[in-house]
Every structure is written in structure tokens, then in C-alpha cells.
Design an enzyme around this catalytic site. Structure first.
Site: not given
Ligand SMILES: Cc1ncc(COP(=O)(O)O)c(C=O)c1O
Length: 294
Positions: A32, A51, A100, A102, A144, A177, A201
Site C-alpha cells: 500500500y 515507492r 488458498r 502459499h 510497505k 524506526e 521503511l
Molecule cells: C513503518 C513506517 N515507517 C515510516 C513511515 C513514514 O513514511 P512516510 O514518511 O513515507 O509516510 C511509515 C508511514 O506510515 C511507516 O508505516
């Protein structure tokens, strides 16, 4: 009523349904994006789509839409959902419906979903409270992915601990993070954020903040932040597309610095707010939003 996008159509949210054998429902097999829109300006449109493309490629999928088509979906959602000045558009792609098992038996038709929600006005006068937590997630945090159970549990632990907003994650003694944000620390005037890796991320806001700080001649380095550095930092910030740059004033119940949003955060946030105003002022309202203004 809220209008969403599902597989080629705009329709009321209550009428949008997905088959139970969708691999997104069964396995969390999908990715997403969350694209912020300030006024009429889609902030960092190309970066969000890039991304999304990278997340899709990492799970062996191709983007079901060109950038122009994604732009039209975003425009359509914005036009149909006048739910405030600042909004975020959520785009969600799953591998589609299949028996279903994998293993992935191509070709499948991806499920594409989009919706638009307001970004609430933030007041960071007193800053945010966060906890620290072991990074319990997997090794592909640069994707993501829609399978967000670890993130859900981490934010819930933060809330249950002391009403905190976020969990700042530690893996092998260093900060990765937040559960849904990137992390910056300020120590002795120097700003630092973890370097990109498979453990975090690549936040679009993170990159923008690094770019803006450097453009404003403020030092900002990318590299490891130890747990000790986190705990003794003068300032901690967390960033995301919907939060912007949020100052953290309590870490595990203890004040960060003097317990108030820091001086360097104030400058960084001013530069960020000015940037948002500048790019949205250059954007004509209505369809065909100017996405490339910098
Ligand atoms: C795990 C994670 N890290 C960092 C971020 C921040 O990313 P962005 O600045 O692209 O929204 C998000 C945003 O939802 C996230 O889910």
C-alpha cells in the site's frame, strides 16, 4: 457518503466488497501507499509512486497502473471526497483472488483499492509521548506491506503502556524506526536519522526532511543511533506523511531534553511548513493537480 475506488470504479464505500479468497484477505499478500495532499497539492507524488512500484516489485508484482492512471485515481478520489483541506489518499494493491495456497500461481488479477481520509490538524505544543520496544518485525521492513499486525501490536503496546502515541523500535542495540514513522534524534546540535536498510521503511517524509535540513544549512547525518544515544538525546522527532515532523517530549515516561519541543525541531518544522505552503501555493486547485511542483 465516502466514495472509494475499487477495481476500476468509484463507488460508495458501503458497496465496495472484495471476495473472501482475495490473497490480501487470506495472507495479507499486498502492498500500500499513503499519499498526503495539502490543499490541492499532492506532496511528493512521484516519490510515493516510485515507492509503491518498489514495494510491488519486491513481492513479484507489476504496477497495475501507469503513473498517469494513478494520478487520475487520486484526482477522482479527491474530487469525490471534499472532506477537509488536508487529506491523505490510501492506495492498496493485493495479488488478487486465488485458491488458498502459499505458492503464487500467475497470472492473477490484482485487487486495487483506494480511499481518501482527512488529515487532522496537529497540535504539537506539548509534543508526543513514545515508548521504546524491541523491533519484533521481519527482515523486509523496506516493503510497505499490508500485513501490519506487528505494527498494530506495537502501537497498541504504546497506548496500553502509558497512553503513548508511538513505539520507537530497537534492533541489535540500534534504533530502526517507529511502528509507523521514521525517527530523528538531535544531540549537541547535530541531527541524525538511521541510514536506509531492510530494517526500515524509506520514508518519503524522512527523505524530504533530510533534504530540507541540508538545504537550510543544518547538519543532518544518516547512520546508526545507539540506544544510549536515543536515551540521552536533546531532541527526538518522528516523521510520517500524515504527522509531518512530530516532536517527542517523553520517552518511556521520562522527559526528552527539557521535556518541551526542542529549538531545532522548531526550526525544522518551520522550514517544513514553509515548504508545504510554497508547493501548495504553486498548485492550481481542481482536476489535473500539479504534482511536480517542488
Ligand atoms: C513503518 C513506517 N515507517 C515510516 C513511515 C513514514 O513514511 P512516510 O514518511 O513515507 O509516510 C511509515 C508511514 O506510515 C511507516 O508505516
Amino acid at each position: 457518503m465516502e466514495t472509494v475506488w475499487l477495481n476500476g470504479k468509484f463507488l460508495p464505500a458501503a458497496e465496495a466488497t472484495v471476495p473472501v479468497l482475495d490473497r490480501g484477505f487470506i495472507f495479507g499478500d499486498g502492498v500500500y501507499e499513503v499519499v498526503p495532499v495539502f490543499g490541492s497539492h499532492i506532496l511528493r507524488f512521484e516519490e510515493h509512486l516510485r515507492r509503491l512500484g518498489q514495494s510491488l516489485a519486491a513481492i513479484y508484482m507489476q504496477s497495475p497502473h501507469s503513473d498517469t492512471e494513478w494520478g487520475a485515481i487520486i484526482d477522482g478520489l479527491l474530487e469525490r471526497n471534499p472532506c477537509g483541506r488536508d487529506r491523505s489518499v490510501y492506495l492498496h494493491v493485493t495479488r488478487g483472488v486465488a485458491p488458498r495456497e502459499h505458492v503464487i500461481r500467475a497470472p492473477l488479477t490484482p485487487t486495487v483499492f483506494g480511499m481518501c481520509t482527512p488529515i487532522p490538524e496537529r497540535n504539537y505544543d506539548t509534543g508526543l509521548s513514545v515508548i521504546t520496544h524491541a523491533d519484533i518485525r521481519w527482515q523486509y521492513c523496506d516493503i510497505k506491506a499490508i500485513s501490519l499486525l506487528p505494527g498494530v501490536l506495537l502501537r497498541e503496546r504504546a497506548r496500553r503502556a502509558d497512553g503513548s502515541t508511538e513505539a520507537v523500535l530497537l534492533r541489535d542495540g540500534v534504533v530502526t524506526e517507529g511502528a509507523a514513522s521514521n525517527v530523528f534524534v538531535v544531540s549537541a546540535g547535530a541531527v541524525r536519522t538511521p541510514a536506509k536498510s531492510n530494517h526500515l521503511l524509506p520514508g518519503v517524509t524522512r527523505d524530504l526532511v533530510v533534504e530540507l535540513l541540508r538545504g537550510a544549512d543544518m547538519s543532518c547525518s544518516e547512520g546508526p543511533i545507539s540506544e544510549a544515544e536515543l536515551r540521552t538525546a536533546d531532541e527526538i522527532w518522528i516523521t510520517s506523511s500524515t504527522m509531518g515532523i512530530a516532536p517527542v517530549t517523553r520517552l518511556d515516561g521520562k522527559p526528552v531534553g527539557d521535556g518541551r519541543p526542542g529549538r531545532i525541531w522548531q526550526t525544522a518544522d518551520r522550514v517544513y511548513q514553509e515548504y508545504k505552503l510554497k508547493v501548495s501555493a504553486n498548485t492550481a486547485p481542481g482536476p489535473g493537480l500539479n504534482r511536480s511542483a517542488r
